[in-house]
Scaffold this motif. Structure first.
Motif, short mmCIF file in Angstrom:
data_model
loop_
_atom_site.label_atom_id
_atom_site.label_comp_id
_atom_site.label_asym_id
_atom_site.label_seq_id
_atom_site.Cartn_x
_atom_site.Cartn_y
_atom_site.Cartn_z
N LEU A 21 0.83 -1.21 0.00
CA LEU A 21 0.00 0.00 0.00
C LEU A 21 0.86 1.26 0.00
CD1 LEU A 21 -2.90 -0.99 2.43
CD2 LEU A 21 -2.96 -0.89 -0.07
N LEU A 22 1.93 1.26 0.77
CA LEU A 22 2.84 2.41 0.77
C LEU A 22 3.45 2.62 -0.62
CD1 LEU A 22 4.85 2.00 4.11
CD2 LEU A 22 3.25 3.85 3.54
N ALA A 23 3.87 1.53 -1.23
CA ALA A 23 4.49 1.63 -2.56
C ALA A 23 3.51 2.16 -3.60
CB ALA A 23 5.02 0.26 -2.99
N LEU A 24 2.22 1.90 -3.39
CA LEU A 24 1.23 2.30 -4.38
C LEU A 24 0.69 3.72 -4.17
CD1 LEU A 24 -0.63 -1.06 -4.93
CD2 LEU A 24 0.92 0.14 -6.49
N MET A 34 7.81 -4.47 -6.04
CA MET A 34 8.86 -5.24 -5.36
C MET A 34 10.12 -4.40 -5.21
SD MET A 34 8.45 -9.21 -6.62
CE MET A 34 8.81 -8.92 -8.33
N GLN A 35 10.50 -3.69 -6.26
CA GLN A 35 11.70 -2.86 -6.23
C GLN A 35 11.56 -1.70 -5.24
OE1 GLN A 35 11.93 -1.99 -10.49
NE2 GLN A 35 13.96 -2.96 -10.49
N LYS A 36 10.41 -1.05 -5.26
CA LYS A 36 10.19 0.10 -4.38
C LYS A 36 10.19 -0.30 -2.92
CE LYS A 36 7.51 4.30 -4.01
NZ LYS A 36 6.46 5.11 -4.60
N VAL A 37 9.58 -1.43 -2.60
CA VAL A 37 9.56 -1.92 -1.22
C VAL A 37 10.98 -2.24 -0.76
CG1 VAL A 37 8.82 -3.83 0.29
CG2 VAL A 37 7.18 -2.73 -1.25
N GLU A 38 11.72 -2.95 -1.58
CA GLU A 38 13.09 -3.31 -1.20
C GLU A 38 13.96 -2.07 -1.04
OE1 GLU A 38 16.79 -6.17 -2.60
OE2 GLU A 38 14.82 -6.47 -3.49
N ALA A 39 13.87 -1.14 -1.99
CA ALA A 39 14.67 0.08 -1.90
C ALA A 39 14.25 0.95 -0.73
CB ALA A 39 14.56 0.88 -3.21
N GLY A 40 12.96 1.09 -0.52
CA GLY A 40 12.44 1.92 0.56
C GLY A 40 12.78 1.40 1.95
N SER A 41 12.99 0.10 2.04
CA SER A 41 13.33 -0.51 3.34
C SER A 41 14.83 -0.79 3.44
CB SER A 41 12.55 -1.81 3.53
OG SER A 41 13.00 -2.81 2.63
N ALA A 42 15.60 -0.26 2.51
CA ALA A 42 17.05 -0.49 2.46
C ALA A 42 17.37 -1.99 2.47
CB ALA A 42 17.75 0.23 3.61
N GLY A 43 16.53 -2.77 1.77
CA GLY A 43 16.75 -4.20 1.65
C GLY A 43 16.21 -5.04 2.79
N ALA A 44 15.67 -4.41 3.82
CA ALA A 44 15.17 -5.14 4.99
C ALA A 44 13.90 -5.93 4.68
CB ALA A 44 14.91 -4.20 6.16
N VAL A 45 13.10 -5.45 3.73
CA VAL A 45 11.86 -6.13 3.36
C VAL A 45 11.93 -6.47 1.89
CG1 VAL A 45 9.35 -5.98 3.23
CG2 VAL A 45 10.55 -4.85 5.10
N ARG A 46 11.74 -7.74 1.61
CA ARG A 46 11.70 -8.21 0.21
C ARG A 46 10.43 -9.01 0.04
NH1 ARG A 46 17.95 -10.09 -0.78
NH2 ARG A 46 18.80 -8.00 -0.49
N ILE A 47 9.67 -8.66 -0.96
CA ILE A 47 8.41 -9.35 -1.22
C ILE A 47 8.59 -10.17 -2.49
CG2 ILE A 47 5.96 -9.08 -1.73
CD1 ILE A 47 6.06 -6.44 -0.17
N GLY A 48 8.42 -11.48 -2.37
CA GLY A 48 8.54 -12.35 -3.52
C GLY A 48 7.29 -12.30 -4.38
N PRO A 49 7.39 -12.81 -5.61
CA PRO A 49 6.26 -12.76 -6.54
C PRO A 49 5.00 -13.46 -6.01
CG PRO A 49 8.26 -13.41 -7.69
CD PRO A 49 8.59 -13.37 -6.24
N GLY A 50 5.15 -14.59 -5.36
CA GLY A 50 3.98 -15.31 -4.85
C GLY A 50 3.24 -14.51 -3.80
N THR A 51 4.00 -13.95 -2.87
CA THR A 51 3.41 -13.11 -1.83
C THR A 51 2.78 -11.87 -2.45
OG1 THR A 51 5.02 -13.87 -0.20
CG2 THR A 51 3.91 -11.77 0.26
N LEU A 52 3.50 -11.25 -3.37
CA LEU A 52 3.03 -10.01 -3.98
C LEU A 52 1.71 -10.22 -4.71
CD1 LEU A 52 3.47 -7.02 -4.85
CD2 LEU A 52 4.50 -7.95 -6.91
N TYR A 53 1.66 -11.19 -5.60
CA TYR A 53 0.46 -11.34 -6.42
C TYR A 53 -0.73 -11.87 -5.62
CZ TYR A 53 3.29 -9.73 -10.19
OH TYR A 53 4.10 -8.93 -10.97
N GLY A 54 -0.47 -12.64 -4.59
CA GLY A 54 -1.54 -13.05 -3.68
C GLY A 54 -2.10 -11.85 -2.93
N ALA A 55 -1.19 -10.99 -2.45
CA ALA A 55 -1.61 -9.80 -1.72
C ALA A 55 -2.34 -8.82 -2.64
CB ALA A 55 -0.40 -9.12 -1.08
N LEU A 56 -1.86 -8.66 -3.87
CA LEU A 56 -2.54 -7.76 -4.82
C LEU A 56 -3.97 -8.21 -5.07
CD1 LEU A 56 0.28 -7.03 -7.45
CD2 LEU A 56 -0.64 -5.46 -5.72
N THR A 57 -4.16 -9.50 -5.22
CA THR A 57 -5.51 -10.04 -5.44
C THR A 57 -6.40 -9.73 -4.24
OG1 THR A 57 -4.67 -11.80 -6.86
CG2 THR A 57 -6.83 -12.16 -5.85
#
Length: 115
Positions: A21-24, A34-57
């Motif tokens: 939600l923050l990224a959007l 995925m890139q914005k979350v990783e960059a915004g958290s200085a690499g502390a949070v990484r969201i994989g494709p499975g998690t991302l697309y499930g969450a988007l749905t």
């Protein structure tokens, strides 16, 4: 801040949902999120494709985000007004928890110094 029942029923947000939600705050496609979350958290949070697309749905079904556009099979999503309200409520909730933690740990740290 007192939220209505519709807002509160979405809380607490998962770490992934909160970060998405923050990224959007501006429309993005999945890989961009995925890139914005990783960059915004200085690499502390990484969201994989499975998690991302499930969450988007899920976020779409809950009307917290909406499809913004689709160009060459790349779907871009955007935060809805309802999503902004829920995100603000979650941020207020996290701030409250942080203040509580600071109060408790600050008090204990001060007590520990006097002993």
């Amino acid at each position: 801040m007192k939220e209505d029942k519709e807002t509160v029923r979405h809380l607490p947000l998962s770490e992934a949902s909160y970060c998405i939600l923050l990224a959007l705050a501006e429309p993005l496609h999945g890989y961009g999120i995925m890139q914005k979350v990783e960059a915004g958290s200085a690499g502390a949070v990484r969201i994989g494709p499975g998690t991302l697309y499930g969450a988007l749905t899920t976020l779409q079904k809950e009307k917290l985000i909406a499809l913004f556009d689709e160009v060459e099979r790349r779907k871009r999503y955007a935060l809805t007004e309802k999503g902004r309200i829920v995100l603000a409520a979650e941020l207020a909730r996290l701030r409250l928890l942080t203040r509580l933690g600071d109060t408790v740990l600050g008090t204990r740290a001060a007590q520990g110094k006097t002993k």
